[in-house]
Design a protein around this motif. Structure first.
Motif, mmCIF file in Angstrom:
data_model
loop_
_atom_site.group_PDB
_atom_site.id
_atom_site.type_symbol
_atom_site.label_atom_id
_atom_site.label_comp_id
_atom_site.label_asym_id
_atom_site.label_seq_id
_atom_site.Cartn_x
_atom_site.Cartn_y
_atom_site.Cartn_z
ATOM 1 N N GLN A 149 0.811 -1.213 0.000
ATOM 2 C CA GLN A 149 0.000 0.000 0.000
ATOM 3 C C GLN A 149 0.849 1.271 0.000
ATOM 4 O OE1 GLN A 149 -2.802 -0.168 3.253
ATOM 5 N NE2 GLN A 149 -3.792 -2.034 2.502
ATOM 6 N N VAL A 150 2.134 1.124 0.254
ATOM 7 C CA VAL A 150 3.038 2.281 0.292
ATOM 8 C C VAL A 150 3.978 2.289 -0.907
ATOM 9 C CG1 VAL A 150 4.816 3.459 1.640
ATOM 10 C CG2 VAL A 150 2.911 2.341 2.809
ATOM 11 N N GLU A 151 4.499 1.111 -1.253
ATOM 12 C CA GLU A 151 5.399 0.974 -2.397
ATOM 13 C C GLU A 151 4.671 0.247 -3.523
ATOM 14 O OE1 GLU A 151 8.907 -1.048 -1.084
ATOM 15 O OE2 GLU A 151 9.052 0.121 0.770
ATOM 16 N N GLU A 152 5.070 0.509 -4.734
ATOM 17 C CA GLU A 152 4.418 -0.130 -5.884
ATOM 18 C C GLU A 152 5.059 -1.482 -6.152
ATOM 19 O OE1 GLU A 152 3.295 0.707 -10.581
ATOM 20 O OE2 GLU A 152 4.298 2.253 -9.398
ATOM 21 N N PRO A 153 4.310 -2.571 -6.030
ATOM 22 C CA PRO A 153 4.880 -3.903 -6.264
ATOM 23 C C PRO A 153 4.985 -4.203 -7.755
ATOM 24 C CG PRO A 153 2.569 -4.099 -5.700
ATOM 25 C CD PRO A 153 2.909 -2.627 -5.609
ATOM 26 N N PRO A 154 5.776 -5.215 -8.137
ATOM 27 C CA PRO A 154 5.808 -5.659 -9.537
ATOM 28 C C PRO A 154 4.418 -6.095 -9.983
ATOM 29 C CG PRO A 154 7.614 -6.635 -8.282
ATOM 30 C CD PRO A 154 6.717 -5.960 -7.288
ATOM 31 N N ALA A 155 4.207 -6.098 -11.283
ATOM 32 C CA ALA A 155 2.879 -6.394 -11.822
ATOM 33 C C ALA A 155 2.371 -7.765 -11.394
ATOM 34 C CB ALA A 155 2.913 -6.291 -13.348
ATOM 35 N N ASP A 156 3.243 -8.789 -11.434
ATOM 36 C CA ASP A 156 2.774 -10.134 -11.070
ATOM 37 C C ASP A 156 2.424 -10.225 -9.589
ATOM 38 O OD1 ASP A 156 5.413 -9.849 -10.271
ATOM 39 O OD2 ASP A 156 5.979 -11.919 -10.748
ATOM 40 N N VAL A 157 3.152 -9.490 -8.756
ATOM 41 C CA VAL A 157 2.847 -9.468 -7.322
ATOM 42 C C VAL A 157 1.516 -8.765 -7.075
ATOM 43 C CG1 VAL A 157 3.565 -8.480 -5.098
ATOM 44 C CG2 VAL A 157 5.234 -9.639 -6.562
ATOM 45 N N ALA A 158 1.310 -7.642 -7.756
ATOM 46 C CA ALA A 158 0.052 -6.898 -7.596
ATOM 47 C C ALA A 158 -1.140 -7.758 -8.006
ATOM 48 C CB ALA A 158 0.096 -5.617 -8.430
ATOM 49 N N GLU A 159 -1.004 -8.510 -9.089
ATOM 50 C CA GLU A 159 -2.085 -9.387 -9.548
ATOM 51 C C GLU A 159 -2.340 -10.507 -8.528
ATOM 52 O OE1 GLU A 159 -1.003 -10.795 -13.375
ATOM 53 O OE2 GLU A 159 -1.071 -8.811 -14.331
ATOM 54 N N ALA A 160 -1.268 -11.047 -7.972
ATOM 55 C CA ALA A 160 -1.416 -12.119 -6.980
ATOM 56 C C ALA A 160 -2.123 -11.609 -5.724
ATOM 57 C CB ALA A 160 -0.045 -12.691 -6.622
ATOM 58 N N LEU A 161 -1.775 -10.408 -5.283
ATOM 59 C CA LEU A 161 -2.411 -9.842 -4.092
ATOM 60 C C LEU A 161 -3.880 -9.528 -4.345
ATOM 61 C CD1 LEU A 161 0.409 -7.460 -2.810
ATOM 62 C CD2 LEU A 161 -0.313 -9.641 -1.822
#
Length: 461
Positions: A149-161
């Protein structure tokens, strides 16, 4: 407010409306209504509500819903609750414990997924949970939030979350014994599917229990359901395999081989000496300071251990360091543990201090730039020393395969020398329970020797 005071009115039809059939009911002093496109839909919903009343469910005056529906609506999912638990624990938890919590939750959260459709790959989901969902950072204002919620994760991580946030059971579903049993099975295995060590399973089980206990505290669950699950830890022998613990001659040769490797090996020879001759943990050696050492010119010395620096990733500490400054393991923050050391280690530490000095804060062992000695460095030295000191046949076995083997060797030497187990446990910083679990084979041998002495006494010598 909950009440049994519920009335239903006839379904009425309001023409020229997209949903003309209106269901109306009263709960306490408040009226509620809901419109449907078809009359059968309104009748079906009315039947559901009346059935809940017949089952003696109370209704919520504000929402007009029966208790069962209200709980389902307001109960958080496992993922939501686990995130809340991490945020609650983070401020006062040690860095190592923070990482342990994240590791456990990354293990069990996939078990509580309500669907496998569209699920990310296991490795991606684990990374997303461990490094992003259950790791906490501060925002610009200093407030704690999950890292993603503070840092932007990689695309695959964001999709997994995003996927896991939508696909975990409600906490009331998680409390089912079959789901909890599956979670316990998950924490009893390593990532490669092999059985995990008993202490690892117990540590993770404690985290899972604490998460469920927090659900009781938040009034999400009435009781902690884990205690009612009939589950036994898979059988595993945690005793040290003494076939591969170096004997005194091998330990001395291995430490000498470290010294002969390089200038850095010479600098860290006494580090390995502390592992063997004082049976210290690496984290305790990393925190050893000049003021902790009593090093006479000859004879026995003493180390008064006062702290430890366990190695942990920088993402788990408050100051971004790769280690945590802690007290001794499982002891009060200011507790100390005096450990007598034999002349050989006394001489090694005196020589080390005279040759290399100490760090600005008094530490005896430090990295090239003054920080904590990293495990990657001393493990690499140890691997090279094994190849140098052991025969080719021995090097292919687990004999002294990790530096920690020296600590096992030191404790084993004390026991075999006839030192009282209580004193062995005190010097090593163990509880008696742990000592007897890990060193049971040696202690059984000592009991046989004690039995022989008692029998000799009974027979008049």
């Amino acid at each position: 407010m909950l009440t049994y005071d519920v009335d239903f009115w006839s379904i009425r039809q309001r023409k020229n409306r997209p949903k003309p059939f209106e269901l109306r009911w009263r709960v306490g002093e408040r009226s509620h209504s809901k419109s449907f496109r078809l009359k059968t839909q309104a009748e079906g919903r009315q039947s559901q509500l009346m059935d809940a009343l017949r089952k003696r469910e109370q209704f919520d005056e504000e929402t007009g819903l029966p208790v069962s529906e209200l709980e389902a609506l307001t109960t958080p999912t496992w993922y939501e609750h686990a995130t809340a638990y991490v945020l609650m624990k983070w401020p006062k938890a040690a860095a190592k414990h923070r990482a342990s919590i994240a590791e456990t939750l990354a293990n069990v959260t996939p078990v509580f997924a309500s669907s496998s459709r569209g699920a990310p790959k296991d490795a991606v989901l684990r990374k997303a949970l461990y490094s992003w969902a259950f790791r906490v950072v501060r925002d610009a204002e200093g407030n704690l939030h999950p890292r993603h919620q503070v840092e932007e994760p990689p695309a695959d991580v964001a999709e997994a979350l995003a996927w896991i946030a939508e696909h975990t059971y409600k906490m009331t579903e998680v409390a089912r014994s079959d789901r909890l049993r599956a979670a316990l099975d998950a924490i009893s295995k390593k990532l490669n599917g092999k059985p995990a060590a008993d202490n690892t399973v117990n540590r993770k089980r404690m985290v899972l229990s604490n998460v469920l206990r927090y659900a009781v505290e938040r009034t999400i669950l009435p009781t902690n359901p884990l205690g009612t699950v009939d589950w036994t830890t898979p059988e595993r022998d945690d005793e040290v395999d003494f076939r591969y613990v170096p004997n005194p001659r091998q330990a001395a040769v291995l430490i000498d081989a470290v010294r002969q490797l390089s200038a850095r090996g010479e600098h860290l020879a006494a580090f390995f000496g502390c592992l063997y001759y004082a049976a210290m943990r690496p984290s305790e050696i990393a925190a050893l300071r000049e003021e902790d050492c009593v090093l006479p010119a000859s004879g026995w010395g003493e180390l008064v251990l006062a702290g430890s620096r366990p190695e942990v990733g920088s993402g788990w500490t408050d100051d971004g360091k790769s280690y945590d400054d802690r007290g001794l393991k499982r002891r009060a923050r200011n507790a100390t543990r005096p450990v007598p050391i034999p002349p050989v280690l006394t001489a090694m530490l005196r020589e080390h201090k005279e040759r290399y000095g100490v760090a600005d804060d008094g530490r005896l062992f430090r990295a090239a730039e003054g920080g904590r000695v990293r495990s990657t460095e001393y493990c690499a030295l140890w691997d090279a020393a094994r190849l140098k000191a052991l025969s080719a046949k021995e090097a292919k076995t687990p004999l002294a395969d990790v530096p920690y083997s020296l600590r096992h060797a030191g404790v084993s030497l004390w026991i075999n020398s006839g030192v009282d187990p209580v004193e062995v446990a005190r010097r090593a910083g163990h509880s008696l329970t742990v000592l007897f679990r890990f060193y049971a084979k040696i202690l059984r041998g000592q009991q046989d020797r004690a039995n022989t002495l008692i029998e000799q006494g009974l027979n008049g010598g």
